[in-house]
Design a protein around this motif. Structure first.
Motif, short mmCIF file in Angstrom:
data_model
loop_
_atom_site.label_atom_id
_atom_site.label_comp_id
_atom_site.label_asym_id
_atom_site.label_seq_id
_atom_site.Cartn_x
_atom_site.Cartn_y
_atom_site.Cartn_z
N MET A 71 0.69 -1.06 -0.09
CA MET A 71 0.00 0.03 0.10
C MET A 71 0.92 1.30 0.07
SD MET A 71 -3.20 1.34 0.60
CE MET A 71 -4.22 -0.02 1.56
N ARG A 72 0.74 2.25 -1.01
CA ARG A 72 1.57 3.33 -1.09
C ARG A 72 0.47 4.66 -1.06
NH1 ARG A 72 5.19 3.92 -5.96
NH2 ARG A 72 6.79 4.78 -4.26
N TYR A 73 0.87 5.57 -0.19
CA TYR A 73 0.03 6.76 0.30
C TYR A 73 0.95 7.90 -0.57
CZ TYR A 73 -2.73 4.44 3.87
OH TYR A 73 -3.47 3.63 4.68
N GLY A 74 0.21 8.64 -1.23
CA GLY A 74 0.66 9.92 -1.76
C GLY A 74 0.04 10.94 -0.61
N ILE A 75 1.00 11.70 -0.10
CA ILE A 75 0.41 12.40 0.97
C ILE A 75 0.84 14.02 0.68
CG2 ILE A 75 0.24 13.06 3.26
CD1 ILE A 75 1.56 10.37 3.99
N ALA B 273 2.10 9.25 -11.68
CA ALA B 273 2.98 8.38 -12.46
C ALA B 273 3.68 7.33 -11.44
CB ALA B 273 4.20 9.23 -13.11
N GLU B 274 3.75 7.59 -10.35
CA GLU B 274 4.33 6.57 -9.41
C GLU B 274 3.42 5.64 -8.67
OE1 GLU B 274 7.71 6.46 -7.87
OE2 GLU B 274 8.08 7.52 -9.75
N HIS B 275 2.22 5.71 -9.23
CA HIS B 275 1.10 4.87 -8.86
C HIS B 275 0.67 4.77 -7.31
CE1 HIS B 275 1.13 3.77 -13.20
NE2 HIS B 275 2.45 3.51 -13.05
N MET B 276 0.04 5.47 -6.93
CA MET B 276 -0.14 5.60 -5.44
C MET B 276 -1.40 4.83 -5.30
SD MET B 276 2.24 7.28 -3.91
CE MET B 276 3.55 7.12 -5.11
N ASP B 277 -1.96 3.92 -4.15
CA ASP B 277 -2.88 3.26 -3.68
C ASP B 277 -3.99 4.40 -3.28
OD1 ASP B 277 -2.10 0.87 -4.74
OD2 ASP B 277 -0.68 1.00 -3.11
N ARG B 278 -3.63 5.16 -2.51
CA ARG B 278 -4.19 6.39 -1.74
C ARG B 278 -3.79 7.57 -1.70
NH1 ARG B 278 -6.48 2.28 3.23
NH2 ARG B 278 -7.58 0.73 1.92
N CYS C 287 6.59 20.28 -2.56
CA CYS C 287 7.00 18.98 -1.80
C CYS C 287 5.80 17.96 -1.48
CB CYS C 287 7.63 19.71 -0.52
SG CYS C 287 8.19 18.47 0.57
N CYS C 288 5.97 16.91 -1.37
CA CYS C 288 5.01 16.01 -1.01
C CYS C 288 5.61 14.61 -0.17
CB CYS C 288 3.95 15.43 -1.86
SG CYS C 288 5.05 14.23 -3.26
N GLY C 289 5.01 13.84 0.36
CA GLY C 289 5.22 12.73 0.95
C GLY C 289 4.69 11.23 0.44
N VAL C 290 5.69 10.38 0.21
CA VAL C 290 5.22 8.89 -0.06
C VAL C 290 5.57 8.09 0.85
CG1 VAL C 290 5.64 7.12 -1.88
CG2 VAL C 290 5.51 9.39 -2.66
N LEU C 291 4.28 7.38 1.47
CA LEU C 291 4.50 6.46 2.56
C LEU C 291 4.35 5.00 1.83
CD1 LEU C 291 4.64 5.22 5.68
CD2 LEU C 291 2.05 5.87 5.65
N ASP C 292 5.22 4.12 2.22
CA ASP C 292 5.03 2.62 1.65
C ASP C 292 4.91 1.73 2.59
OD1 ASP C 292 5.61 0.17 0.49
OD2 ASP C 292 6.51 1.18 -1.33
#
Ligand code: ZN
Length: 241
Positions: free
Chosen positions: A1-5, A25-30, A197-202
């Motif tokens: 599960m990847r979150y784009g925050i 493009a990075e295919h976030m799930d949520r 700026c943004c966060g990606v939580l995997d």
């Protein structure tokens, strides 16, 4: 599960567009939005509309509340106050109604999302130091709290025994520890890097990272000037401070 925050968009359409292009493009799930959709930038309606169609996982920030008259703006500086008044007069009814219903906290998967601090988010406190973070982490029920508000990306970790540690916001996460991570600002970074700026939580890789994306700052500046918003707000997005 990847979150784009994403957090602290502040009506900057060009920055939001660039960040979402990157995250898609990075295919976030949520997708999660940590608030301050408006304030400072010249496209509040466009940004709120985009977030409405992107995700239901959205919390309110202080500028969102200010623009709809839900919070006192006497502590805002003169530029922020001018932007609040302009934004308030520009927001359409649909977006205003949407913003009135935004919660202050959102939680899922042992994660807590909030604009400012989790205990009393409506006081809009800042988490800037390990001491501030300790105040959050010692009473945090979830594994991690992801925040915005300061526009300064940073992470704090606590192993539940020793002192809170401060990290650049790219780290591998440990089970049993507690974290609070600030994912920085999409539309008005203040850490010296003007890129959005943004966060990606995997959750599978157990990592959280802050990403930077270049965007068309000039167009965003021109729109701020054309709207009659303070020149300082146009200059600030180019400085990233
Ligand atoms: Zn903000």
């Amino acid at each position: 599960m990847r979150y784009g925050i994403i957090s602290d968009i502040h009506g900057n359409w060009e920055a939001l567009h660039a960040i979402l292009e990157y995250l898609h493009a990075e295919h976030m799930d949520r997708y999660i939005c940590l608030g301050d959709l408006v304030g400072y930038g010249a496209n509040p309606n466009e940004c709120v509309g985009q977030i409405r169609s992107l995700t239901d996982r959205v919390v309110a920030g202080n500028h969102d509340w200010a623009a709809i008259g839900k919070t006192d703006i006497s502590s805002f500086n003169v530029y922020a106050r001018q932007a609040v008044l302009w934004t308030s007069g520009t927001l359409n009814t649909l977006n205003r109604t949407y913003m009135e219903r935004l919660p202050l906290r959102y939680s899922e998967e042992d994660l807590l999302f909030v604009h400012a601090t989790p205990d009393v988010p409506e006081l809009w406190g800042y988490v800037l130091s390990p001491y501030d973070a300790w105040g959050v982490l010692r009473s945090l029920e979830q594994w991690m709290c992801v925040i915005g508000h300061s526009h300064y990306p940073v992470a704090f970790s606590w192993d539940r025994k020793e002192k809170v540690q401060v990290h650049p916001p790219c780290l591998t996460l440990q089970k049993g520890w507690k974290y609070t991570v600030n994912v920085g600002s999409v539309g008005q970074p203040r850490d010296g890097d003007p890129r959005a700026c943004c966060g990606v939580l995997d959750l599978d890789q157990q990592t959280i990272e802050v990403k930077r994306v270049a965007y068309d700052i000039q167009t965003a500046q021109e729109k701020i000037r054309r709207a009659g918003l303070p020149e300082y707000l146009a200059e600030r997005i180019a400085r990233g401070k």
